[in-house]
Write a protein that holds these residues in place. Structure first.
Motif, PDB file in Angstrom:
ATOM      1  N   PHE A 281     -11.880 125.498   0.608  1.00  0.00           N
ATOM      2  CA  PHE A 281     -10.788 124.918   0.460  1.00  0.00           C
ATOM      3  C   PHE A 281      -9.608 124.149  -0.155  1.00  0.00           C
ATOM      4  CE2 PHE A 281      -6.252 124.213   2.257  1.00  0.00           C
ATOM      5  CZ  PHE A 281      -5.525 125.848   1.826  1.00  0.00           C
ATOM      6  N   THR A 282      -8.777 124.194  -0.937  1.00  0.00           N
ATOM      7  CA  THR A 282      -7.794 123.110  -1.461  1.00  0.00           C
ATOM      8  C   THR A 282      -6.603 123.161  -2.571  1.00  0.00           C
ATOM      9  OG1 THR A 282      -7.879 121.594  -3.516  1.00  0.00           O
ATOM     10  CG2 THR A 282      -7.950 124.282  -4.629  1.00  0.00           C
ATOM     11  N   ALA A 283      -6.351 122.272  -1.614  1.00  0.00           N
ATOM     12  CA  ALA A 283      -4.613 122.216  -1.895  1.00  0.00           C
ATOM     13  C   ALA A 283      -4.258 121.192  -2.462  1.00  0.00           C
ATOM     14  CB  ALA A 283      -3.913 122.447  -0.408  1.00  0.00           C
ATOM     15  N   PRO A 284      -3.151 121.043  -3.247  1.00  0.00           N
ATOM     16  CA  PRO A 284      -2.615 119.522  -3.826  1.00  0.00           C
ATOM     17  C   PRO A 284      -2.111 118.747  -3.012  1.00  0.00           C
ATOM     18  CG  PRO A 284      -1.108 121.879  -5.044  1.00  0.00           C
ATOM     19  CD  PRO A 284      -1.833 122.895  -3.845  1.00  0.00           C
ATOM     20  N   TYR A 285      -2.269 117.050  -2.916  1.00  0.00           N
ATOM     21  CA  TYR A 285      -1.583 116.277  -1.725  1.00  0.00           C
ATOM     22  C   TYR A 285      -2.096 114.951  -2.614  1.00  0.00           C
ATOM     23  CZ  TYR A 285      -1.527 113.417   2.700  1.00  0.00           C
ATOM     24  OH  TYR A 285      -1.179 112.901   2.692  1.00  0.00           O
ATOM     25  N   LYS A 286      -0.282 114.451  -2.559  1.00  0.00           N
ATOM     26  CA  LYS A 286      -0.254 113.033  -2.746  1.00  0.00           C
ATOM     27  C   LYS A 286      -0.974 112.726  -4.654  1.00  0.00           C
ATOM     28  CE  LYS A 286       0.109 110.663   1.521  1.00  0.00           C
ATOM     29  NZ  LYS A 286      -0.188 109.624   2.239  1.00  0.00           N
ATOM     30  N   GLY A 287      -0.940 114.230  -5.454  1.00  0.00           N
ATOM     31  CA  GLY A 287      -0.886 113.400  -7.402  1.00  0.00           C
ATOM     32  C   GLY A 287      -2.268 114.092  -7.396  1.00  0.00           C
ATOM     33  N   SER A 288      -2.730 114.396  -6.524  1.00  0.00           N
ATOM     34  CA  SER A 288      -3.912 114.919  -6.686  1.00  0.00           C
ATOM     35  C   SER A 288      -4.749 116.379  -6.174  1.00  0.00           C
ATOM     36  CB  SER A 288      -5.503 113.521  -6.395  1.00  0.00           C
ATOM     37  OG  SER A 288      -6.764 114.581  -6.364  1.00  0.00           O
ATOM     38  N   GLU A 289      -5.621 117.040  -5.596  1.00  0.00           N
ATOM     39  CA  GLU A 289      -5.947 117.957  -5.206  1.00  0.00           C
ATOM     40  C   GLU A 289      -7.033 117.684  -4.022  1.00  0.00           C
ATOM     41  OE1 GLU A 289      -5.318 121.182  -4.595  1.00  0.00           O
ATOM     42  OE2 GLU A 289      -4.247 121.564  -6.986  1.00  0.00           O
ATOM     43  N   SER A 290      -7.386 118.536  -3.195  1.00  0.00           N
ATOM     44  CA  SER A 290      -7.867 118.239  -1.780  1.00  0.00           C
ATOM     45  C   SER A 290      -9.325 118.107  -1.867  1.00  0.00           C
ATOM     46  CB  SER A 290      -7.381 118.834  -0.934  1.00  0.00           C
ATOM     47  OG  SER A 290      -7.668 119.984  -0.993  1.00  0.00           O
ATOM     48  N   HIS A 291      -9.565 119.267  -2.692  1.00  0.00           N
ATOM     49  CA  HIS A 291     -10.817 119.394  -3.059  1.00  0.00           C
ATOM     50  C   HIS A 291     -12.158 120.569  -4.320  1.00  0.00           C
ATOM     51  CE1 HIS A 291     -15.180 119.480  -1.698  1.00  0.00           C
ATOM     52  NE2 HIS A 291     -15.493 120.740  -1.630  1.00  0.00           N
ATOM     53  N   ILE A 292     -10.954 120.986  -5.041  1.00  0.00           N
ATOM     54  CA  ILE A 292     -11.140 121.604  -5.956  1.00  0.00           C
ATOM     55  C   ILE A 292     -10.165 121.136  -7.276  1.00  0.00           C
ATOM     56  CG2 ILE A 292     -11.768 123.673  -7.407  1.00  0.00           C
ATOM     57  CD1 ILE A 292     -13.034 124.256  -4.715  1.00  0.00           C
ATOM     58  N   ASP A 293     -10.144 120.843  -9.069  1.00  0.00           N
ATOM     59  CA  ASP A 293      -9.699 120.440  -9.642  1.00  0.00           C
ATOM     60  C   ASP A 293     -10.220 121.012 -10.421  1.00  0.00           C
ATOM     61  OD1 ASP A 293      -7.485 119.956 -10.463  1.00  0.00           O
ATOM     62  OD2 ASP A 293      -7.294 117.605 -10.671  1.00  0.00           O
ATOM     63  N   ILE A 294      -9.807 122.616 -10.660  1.00  0.00           N
ATOM     64  CA  ILE A 294     -10.426 123.237 -11.577  1.00  0.00           C
ATOM     65  C   ILE A 294      -8.962 124.424 -11.808  1.00  0.00           C
ATOM     66  CG2 ILE A 294     -11.907 124.732 -12.680  1.00  0.00           C
ATOM     67  CD1 ILE A 294     -14.211 123.693 -10.945  1.00  0.00           C
ATOM     68  N   HIS A 295      -8.197 124.179 -12.769  1.00  0.00           N
ATOM     69  CA  HIS A 295      -6.752 124.418 -12.646  1.00  0.00           C
ATOM     70  C   HIS A 295      -6.802 125.531 -13.844  1.00  0.00           C
ATOM     71  CE1 HIS A 295      -5.159 123.894  -9.628  1.00  0.00           C
ATOM     72  NE2 HIS A 295      -5.146 122.980  -9.734  1.00  0.00           N
ATOM     73  N   GLU A 296      -7.758 124.549 -15.314  1.00  0.00           N
ATOM     74  CA  GLU A 296      -7.968 125.853 -16.908  1.00  0.00           C
ATOM     75  C   GLU A 296      -9.367 125.072 -17.023  1.00  0.00           C
ATOM     76  OE1 GLU A 296      -4.754 123.800 -19.038  1.00  0.00           O
ATOM     77  OE2 GLU A 296      -5.085 122.021 -19.071  1.00  0.00           O
ATOM     78  N   ALA A 297      -9.529 125.535 -18.432  1.00  0.00           N
ATOM     79  CA  ALA A 297     -10.970 125.311 -18.999  1.00  0.00           C
ATOM     80  C   ALA A 297     -10.337 125.356 -20.308  1.00  0.00           C
ATOM     81  CB  ALA A 297     -12.776 125.856 -18.403  1.00  0.00           C
ATOM     82  N   PRO A 298     -10.235 124.724 -21.534  1.00  0.00           N
ATOM     83  CA  PRO A 298      -9.606 125.251 -22.398  1.00  0.00           C
ATOM     84  C   PRO A 298     -11.125 125.722 -23.718  1.00  0.00           C
ATOM     85  CG  PRO A 298      -9.784 122.569 -21.585  1.00  0.00           C
ATOM     86  CD  PRO A 298      -9.526 123.345 -20.597  1.00  0.00           C
TER      87      PRO A 298
END
Length: 490
Positions: A281-298
């Motif tokens: 599980f992940t969620a945005p928090y204080k400018g970061s992600e709590s655990h997974i920061d993969i929103h794009e793969a150009p």
């Protein structure tokens, strides 16, 4: 100075007769053995040196393929968000994803990532294992694939799935069909096999080279990234502040890690047959992600395409059909949906704020002159408790409003629960048949409470007069996503 974990003999002079050190050692050693044998779920995870060495399991040599397991938790919407992340991680790592059951609401809780207070991944995995086995014993097991339509992804050839039941039956060498029975006294050999298998897969015995890699990374230490070379190994922007470190004695440091470099081709984990994550599980928090920061793969068109595909995973056709049927045949006409979460967690102390949006929407609808205004109500507040609330006031005004609800005991809910189980979408995943896995579909669950939630969400997606959701509710977010993708059309 660190505290020793071993008990030292008392060297203080005393007139009392002291117990022999050998007797004390034998007594403590016996207690440790009993402790490890009786309850692996209570193993002290910080004392790995005490974990017994087990023989290499035979499945480490006989199992073909590479699999990925993880530990979902909390409510359904959170579990669905984790499932999407799991699909993405499995694709990146080229592994077959073990599809979990839908867990009872909050049967397993993670804790608080922002407060750096979460369950250790081993403990979290074992809690999920125990609850999954309990669902099988209670004849209430429902796969995530029984609720979420994976057919578009299955046809997307590079995404591979296997049902948890099928995997466990093969990996543990057990017949799971005998678990679903009115007789709760399952055979002792089966119980012990499941206990040992669950302990192994949870990581209580540590990793097994070429067989199992049980990850210890969690949201306190790691933010997973992909193809961000300049960030790999760097400190994440969110760290525990000095006050929290001192108050909670926290020593964690959050780093950003490339999941493929850490766990993919060429890594130590890559050779493992089973790769076990904790929470995904992940969620945005204080400018970061709590655990997974993969929103794009150009730089990876296949992963980028998958990210877009999993943004919205529709429910199975049986559930969508039921929601549309209720909207068209019971409500009959334009209606407003009100999703009001009032009793759970943070929401129980914010009733006024929850009702405010509904009041404003109703006032705007009144200006149209339409009477009565049809409202579908989706709430965790029992109807018997509506009086004295804003819901009670609009329910009494039958000239201005006509309210609709769906109840768990309604025929529609019970019929769809049976249809979902008859369809058996979860057991159709992968190449192992249900008969080979030792699973028989003749057992229907005793109850499918949560099927009500899914039908309600579909109904809300059909609300042509608008939708009012509870701020901060993941259920409201799911409905908004359904409405965005026009689930009710067609």
């Amino acid at each position: 100075m660190e505290t020793e974990t071993f008990i030292r003999p008392n060297t203080t002079k005393s007139k009392k007769k002291q117990t022999s050190p050998l007797v004390t050692f034998l007594f403590l050693f016996t207690l440790i053995l009993l402790f490890f044998y009786i309850s692996p779920s209570l193993l002290p995870l910080s004392t790995k040196k005490l974990i017994p060495i087990i023989p290499r399991p035979p499945q480490c040599s006989s199992t073909k393929g590479k699999f990925m397991w993880y530990a979902p938790h909390s409510g359904f919407s959170n579990q669905l968000a984790e499932f999407k992340n799991a699909i993405l991680m499995a694709k990146i790592l080229n592994r077959t994803l073990i599809v979990p059951p839908v867990l009872d609401h909050h049967a397993v809780a993670l804790g608080s990532c922002p407060k750096f207070r979460v369950l250790n991944p081993n403990e979290l995995r074992y809690k999920v294992w125990n609850h999954s086995i309990q669902l099988l014993r209670d004849c209430r097991y429902v796969s995530m694939a029984d609720i979420v339509d994976l057919s578009p992804l299955v046809s997307y050839s590079t995404v591979r799935f296997v049902d948890f039941r099928t995997f466990v039956s093969s990996w543990c060498g057990v017949n799971l069909d005998v678990l679903c029975s009115k007789d709760q006294n399952i055979p002792s050999l089966l119980s012990e096999s499941l206990r040992q298998c669950g302990s192994l897969l949870s990581g209580y015995y540590g990793g097994i080279s070429g067989c199992l890699s049980a990850l210890e990374e969690d949201c306190r230490t790691t933010v997973w990234t992909y193809q961000k070379d300049d960030e790999d190994g760097a400190l994440d922007s969110f760290q525990p502040d000095d006050q929290l470190k001192k108050k909670k004695n926290i020593s964690f440091i959050r780093r950003r890690k490339d999941v493929y470099k850490a766990l993919g081709s060429g890594s130590a984990a890559e050779s493992a047959i089973v790769l076990a994550f904790g929470s995904l599980f992940t969620a945005p928090y204080k400018g970061s992600e709590s655990h997974i920061d993969i929103h794009e793969a150009p730089n990876d068109s296949n992963i980028q395409s998958l990210i877009e595909k999993i943004e919205f995973l529709p429910l199975v056709p049986e559930i969508i059909s039921a929601g549309k049927k209720f909207a068209l045949q019971t409500i009959k006409g334009p209606f407003l949906c009100a999703q009001l979460r009032l009793l759970d967690g943070q929401f129980k102390n914010h009733h006024k704020a929850t009702f405010l949006g509904l009041k404003q929407k109703i006032e705007s609808l009144k200006q149209t002159g339409q009477k009565p205004i049809h409202i579908f109500v989706m709430t965790d507040l029992p109807m018997a408790n509506w009086m004295g609330s804003y819901l009670g006031s609009i329910a009494k005004d039958s000239d201005a409003f006509k309210l609709f609800v769906i109840k768990e005991e309604d025929d529609l809910v019970q019929e769809i629960a049976k249809e979902v189980m008859d369809a058996g979408h979860g057991l159709k995943l992968g190449s192992v048949s249900q008969s080979t896995a030792g699973i028989n579909k003749r057992h229907h669950p005793q109850s499918l409470t949560d099927v009500l939630l899914y039908i309600e969400e579909v109904v809300c997606s059909c609300a042509s007069l608008g939708f009012v959701g509870t701020a901060g509710s993941t259920i409201a977010e799911s409905i908004e996503l359904m409405r965005k993708h026009d689930l009710c059309s067609g």
